[in-house]
Scaffold this motif. Sequence first.
Motif, PDB file in Angstrom:
ATOM      1  N   PHE A   1       0.854  -1.188   0.000  1.00  0.00           N
ATOM      2  CA  PHE A   1       0.000   0.000   0.000  1.00  0.00           C
ATOM      3  C   PHE A   1       0.889   1.237   0.000  1.00  0.00           C
ATOM      4  O   PHE A   1       1.724   1.422   0.896  1.00  0.00           O
ATOM      5  CB  PHE A   1      -0.913  -0.010   1.230  1.00  0.00           C
ATOM      6  CG  PHE A   1      -1.997   1.031   1.181  1.00  0.00           C
ATOM      7  CD1 PHE A   1      -3.152   0.817   0.453  1.00  0.00           C
ATOM      8  CD2 PHE A   1      -1.866   2.238   1.868  1.00  0.00           C
ATOM      9  CE1 PHE A   1      -4.161   1.781   0.393  1.00  0.00           C
ATOM     10  CE2 PHE A   1      -2.868   3.198   1.829  1.00  0.00           C
ATOM     11  CZ  PHE A   1      -4.017   2.961   1.087  1.00  0.00           C
ATOM     12  N   ILE A   2       0.737   2.060  -0.999  1.00  0.00           N
ATOM     13  CA  ILE A   2       1.592   3.244  -1.090  1.00  0.00           C
ATOM     14  C   ILE A   2       0.933   4.380  -0.316  1.00  0.00           C
ATOM     15  O   ILE A   2      -0.221   4.719  -0.560  1.00  0.00           O
ATOM     16  CB  ILE A   2       1.806   3.672  -2.558  1.00  0.00           C
ATOM     17  CG1 ILE A   2       2.223   2.471  -3.412  1.00  0.00           C
ATOM     18  CG2 ILE A   2       2.811   4.806  -2.656  1.00  0.00           C
ATOM     19  CD1 ILE A   2       3.483   1.777  -2.958  1.00  0.00           C
ATOM     20  N   VAL A   3       1.710   4.914   0.604  1.00  0.00           N
ATOM     21  CA  VAL A   3       1.146   5.920   1.493  1.00  0.00           C
ATOM     22  C   VAL A   3       1.518   7.322   1.014  1.00  0.00           C
ATOM     23  O   VAL A   3       2.657   7.580   0.626  1.00  0.00           O
ATOM     24  CB  VAL A   3       1.666   5.703   2.934  1.00  0.00           C
ATOM     25  CG1 VAL A   3       0.971   6.663   3.895  1.00  0.00           C
ATOM     26  CG2 VAL A   3       1.431   4.275   3.366  1.00  0.00           C
ATOM     27  N   GLY A   4       0.547   8.174   0.996  1.00  0.00           N
ATOM     28  CA  GLY A   4       0.775   9.578   0.639  1.00  0.00           C
ATOM     29  C   GLY A   4      -0.183  10.407   1.469  1.00  0.00           C
ATOM     30  O   GLY A   4      -0.965   9.859   2.262  1.00  0.00           O
ATOM     31  N   LYS A   5      -0.148  11.706   1.248  1.00  0.00           N
ATOM     32  CA  LYS A   5      -1.007  12.607   2.029  1.00  0.00           C
ATOM     33  C   LYS A   5      -2.475  12.181   2.050  1.00  0.00           C
ATOM     34  O   LYS A   5      -3.106  12.178   3.109  1.00  0.00           O
ATOM     35  CB  LYS A   5      -0.905  14.015   1.483  1.00  0.00           C
ATOM     36  CG  LYS A   5       0.123  14.839   2.189  1.00  0.00           C
ATOM     37  CD  LYS A   5      -0.307  16.302   2.227  1.00  0.00           C
ATOM     38  CE  LYS A   5       0.663  17.078   3.074  1.00  0.00           C
ATOM     39  NZ  LYS A   5       1.447  18.021   2.327  1.00  0.00           N
ATOM     40  N   PRO A   6      -3.049  11.801   0.884  1.00  0.00           N
ATOM     41  CA  PRO A   6      -4.492  11.542   0.893  1.00  0.00           C
ATOM     42  C   PRO A   6      -4.911  10.339   1.737  1.00  0.00           C
ATOM     43  O   PRO A   6      -6.057  10.252   2.148  1.00  0.00           O
ATOM     44  CB  PRO A   6      -4.816  11.261  -0.589  1.00  0.00           C
ATOM     45  CG  PRO A   6      -3.675  11.819  -1.344  1.00  0.00           C
ATOM     46  CD  PRO A   6      -2.485  11.709  -0.462  1.00  0.00           C
ATOM     47  N   ASN A   7      -3.983   9.407   1.964  1.00  0.00           N
ATOM     48  CA  ASN A   7      -4.423   8.192   2.661  1.00  0.00           C
ATOM     49  C   ASN A   7      -3.636   7.899   3.932  1.00  0.00           C
ATOM     50  O   ASN A   7      -3.806   6.844   4.545  1.00  0.00           O
ATOM     51  CB  ASN A   7      -4.365   6.989   1.709  1.00  0.00           C
ATOM     52  CG  ASN A   7      -2.975   6.776   1.131  1.00  0.00           C
ATOM     53  OD1 ASN A   7      -1.978   7.150   1.756  1.00  0.00           O
ATOM     54  ND2 ASN A   7      -2.900   6.174  -0.034  1.00  0.00           N
TER      55      ASN A   7
ATOM     56  N   GLY B   1     -13.813   7.765  -1.975  1.00  0.00           N
ATOM     57  CA  GLY B   1     -14.368   7.465  -3.300  1.00  0.00           C
ATOM     58  C   GLY B   1     -13.995   6.071  -3.797  1.00  0.00           C
ATOM     59  O   GLY B   1     -13.237   5.343  -3.150  1.00  0.00           O
ATOM     60  N   VAL B   2     -14.522   5.760  -4.962  1.00  0.00           N
ATOM     61  CA  VAL B   2     -14.331   4.438  -5.558  1.00  0.00           C
ATOM     62  C   VAL B   2     -12.861   4.190  -5.895  1.00  0.00           C
ATOM     63  O   VAL B   2     -12.184   5.069  -6.419  1.00  0.00           O
ATOM     64  CB  VAL B   2     -15.169   4.355  -6.860  1.00  0.00           C
ATOM     65  CG1 VAL B   2     -14.850   3.101  -7.646  1.00  0.00           C
ATOM     66  CG2 VAL B   2     -16.644   4.439  -6.539  1.00  0.00           C
ATOM     67  N   GLY B   3     -12.406   2.981  -5.578  1.00  0.00           N
ATOM     68  CA  GLY B   3     -11.080   2.545  -6.018  1.00  0.00           C
ATOM     69  C   GLY B   3      -9.918   3.271  -5.375  1.00  0.00           C
ATOM     70  O   GLY B   3      -8.842   3.383  -5.953  1.00  0.00           O
ATOM     71  N   LEU B   4     -10.103   3.745  -4.148  1.00  0.00           N
ATOM     72  CA  LEU B   4      -9.023   4.496  -3.510  1.00  0.00           C
ATOM     73  C   LEU B   4      -8.296   3.699  -2.423  1.00  0.00           C
ATOM     74  O   LEU B   4      -7.448   4.239  -1.730  1.00  0.00           O
ATOM     75  CB  LEU B   4      -9.565   5.805  -2.916  1.00  0.00           C
ATOM     76  CG  LEU B   4     -10.118   6.808  -3.932  1.00  0.00           C
ATOM     77  CD1 LEU B   4     -10.609   8.062  -3.237  1.00  0.00           C
ATOM     78  CD2 LEU B   4      -9.069   7.172  -4.977  1.00  0.00           C
ATOM     79  N   GLY B   5      -8.666   2.432  -2.251  1.00  0.00           N
ATOM     80  CA  GLY B   5      -7.872   1.592  -1.357  1.00  0.00           C
ATOM     81  C   GLY B   5      -8.549   1.132  -0.073  1.00  0.00           C
ATOM     82  O   GLY B   5      -7.885   0.594   0.814  1.00  0.00           O
ATOM     83  N   LYS B   6      -9.867   1.304   0.037  1.00  0.00           N
ATOM     84  CA  LYS B   6     -10.547   0.897   1.266  1.00  0.00           C
ATOM     85  C   LYS B   6     -10.470  -0.631   1.447  1.00  0.00           C
ATOM     86  O   LYS B   6     -10.098  -1.126   2.503  1.00  0.00           O
ATOM     87  CB  LYS B   6     -12.021   1.351   1.253  1.00  0.00           C
ATOM     88  CG  LYS B   6     -12.176   2.849   1.080  1.00  0.00           C
ATOM     89  CD  LYS B   6     -13.626   3.271   1.084  1.00  0.00           C
ATOM     90  CE  LYS B   6     -14.426   2.815  -0.115  1.00  0.00           C
ATOM     91  NZ  LYS B   6     -14.045   3.449  -1.404  1.00  0.00           N
ATOM     92  N   THR B   7     -10.814  -1.341   0.373  1.00  0.00           N
ATOM     93  CA  THR B   7     -10.782  -2.801   0.455  1.00  0.00           C
ATOM     94  C   THR B   7      -9.345  -3.273   0.684  1.00  0.00           C
ATOM     95  O   THR B   7      -9.098  -4.198   1.472  1.00  0.00           O
ATOM     96  CB  THR B   7     -11.321  -3.410  -0.861  1.00  0.00           C
ATOM     97  OG1 THR B   7     -12.633  -2.894  -1.066  1.00  0.00           O
ATOM     98  CG2 THR B   7     -11.365  -4.908  -0.810  1.00  0.00           C
ATOM     99  N   HIS B   8      -8.421  -2.621   0.011  1.00  0.00           N
ATOM    100  CA  HIS B   8      -7.008  -2.984   0.173  1.00  0.00           C
ATOM    101  C   HIS B   8      -6.627  -2.909   1.663  1.00  0.00           C
ATOM    102  O   HIS B   8      -6.039  -3.844   2.203  1.00  0.00           O
ATOM    103  CB  HIS B   8      -6.163  -2.023  -0.669  1.00  0.00           C
ATOM    104  CG  HIS B   8      -4.715  -2.386  -0.746  1.00  0.00           C
ATOM    105  ND1 HIS B   8      -4.017  -2.414  -1.928  1.00  0.00           N
ATOM    106  CD2 HIS B   8      -3.818  -2.733   0.212  1.00  0.00           C
ATOM    107  CE1 HIS B   8      -2.769  -2.764  -1.689  1.00  0.00           C
ATOM    108  NE2 HIS B   8      -2.630  -2.951  -0.385  1.00  0.00           N
ATOM    109  N   LEU B   9      -6.998  -1.811   2.298  1.00  0.00           N
ATOM    110  CA  LEU B   9      -6.624  -1.661   3.713  1.00  0.00           C
ATOM    111  C   LEU B   9      -7.309  -2.708   4.583  1.00  0.00           C
ATOM    112  O   LEU B   9      -6.715  -3.240   5.523  1.00  0.00           O
ATOM    113  CB  LEU B   9      -6.966  -0.246   4.203  1.00  0.00           C
ATOM    114  CG  LEU B   9      -6.003   0.849   3.738  1.00  0.00           C
ATOM    115  CD1 LEU B   9      -6.482   2.226   4.197  1.00  0.00           C
ATOM    116  CD2 LEU B   9      -4.582   0.601   4.258  1.00  0.00           C
TER     117      LEU B   9
END
Length: 499
Positions: free
Chosen positions: A173-179, A206-214
């Motif tokens: 999971f690539i971490v940046g300001k938004p997440n 929003g859609v496809g921003l990594g919720k399921t990934h987390l």
Amino acid sequence: MSDFTEDSNEFSLSLKDADPVTLKSILEIHWERICGRLKIEVGEVEYRTWLQQITLGGIEEDELTLYLPTRFLRDWVRSQYNSKLNQLWSNELSQIRRVELALTPPGNTISQTPVADPNDTLTQAPLNANISPPPAQKTIISQSLTPTIEVKEDDSKLPLQTQLDPRFTFDNFIVGKPNEFAYACSRRVAERPSSPGFNPLFLYGGVGLGKTHLMHAIGFELAKAGNISVSYMSAEKFMYRFIASIRSQSTIEFKEELRSVDVLMIDDLQFLIGKDNTQEEFFHTFNALIDAGRQIIVSADKSPSDLSGLEDRLRTRLGCGMVADIHATTYELRISILEAKAASANVVISPKVMEFLAHKITTNVRELEGALNRLIAHANLFGRPITLEATQEVLHDILKSHERRVTIEEIQRKVAEHCNIRQTDMTSARRARAVARPRQIAMYLAKQLTSRSLPEIGRKFGNRDHTTVMHAISRISELIEKDSAFAEDVELLRRMLES
Ligand SMILES: Nc1ncnc2c1ncn2[C@@H]1O[C@H](COP(=O)(O)OP(=O)(O)OP(=O)(O)O)[C@@H](O)[C@H]1O
């Protein structure tokens, strides 16, 4: 749908004799089922990358035609999925012996419709018009999570086993300001589930921003700790299981099973809006688990307070723990994700191509990933480096769908409103900073959000020269780099315009 499902002889008969509209419906129903299977068999990302764009063509004797929008996609699908598609179709409809993959002709209709009634809009409609493949099946129930996660399938009787997606780990999971906040909260819950203040953990964005990934990543971490039972399912699946348990009079077992887990994860909770009985059931499960000190993790597309349509008492409880927002990706985050994904695929992609992708595909990471996968496959298939030209050609259809439809006038209006100036100042000769800066922002956004050239943008801003537009873009880019409050403001405007 069940009317059409099991008996293939019935289909053979109905296919042969069916009028065009019925034939269309029958094929659509089967295609929807096949799409559901494909999605689970090949995985969500692969499905979206290669198969989602297939549309139904016509049927001639025992041959069904499926269409793909580009030559490359057709060749790829032919080389990789031909036998699977043939097998799935002949399993569904014994009358179909062969599946032909062809390029989408303009305005495709079922070829068994030699004389279309000009007044009949149904027979005139392209076949793909209303075909929406069923939503992703996301169900993982494991009594004891170990890195090889055992899954109990649900009542849908799909002969498939799902697993936690091994790519969805914290390391990937690539971490940046938004997440970063959502990431930190997820890490925390994975390390110490059921801690006060973090239960429930509510992830939204929003859609496809990594919720399921987390969520999967939390599952993996907990698996490593061992001896913790975790249940993960989409809200949709929760509803189906609940309904099925009512039908089979096994509601008590269903409740007991859910209430026996240490960690319950429910993905895409917004699906429960308007499903009052399921909401009620979820509310009770939720309370029982929280009262018993178990961890709940929920994802949705909006914050609890914005999920109007969910019962108030549920919204209140959902907001009681930790609520973490995943914001839309920034350009920088998109570049980091592309770099990481290219590196893990062991493929060299030039910075120019990465920048192009990060500029063009801004909506969600899933699409970005899909585009990159396609480029990688193309490079492997033809053994050629990925140039900017090749990128444009291979991703032609994706890029086209990303062309934004926002107009320069809309941008001018929104920015003027936001900055409290008159819209006419966008085209006026006034140079005062209070007017010039918003005008530069609008020029910058016009370049980002439309496909207009610099001279065209200049003309729309009171016949200014293209060098003025260039200067505005570089000035605004500089300010975005230096000033995070300014960057947020511009990002907000961009999001408002895109929504
Ligand atoms: N920060 C990130 N780093 C790496 N991959 C990411 C990141 N964010 C999203 N992805 C990838 O993007 C894809 C979509 O992410 P995911 O399914 O988690 O989105 P989502 O927010 O759950 O979307 P939806 O609302 O559709 O359920 C996945 O393949 C995921 O691995």
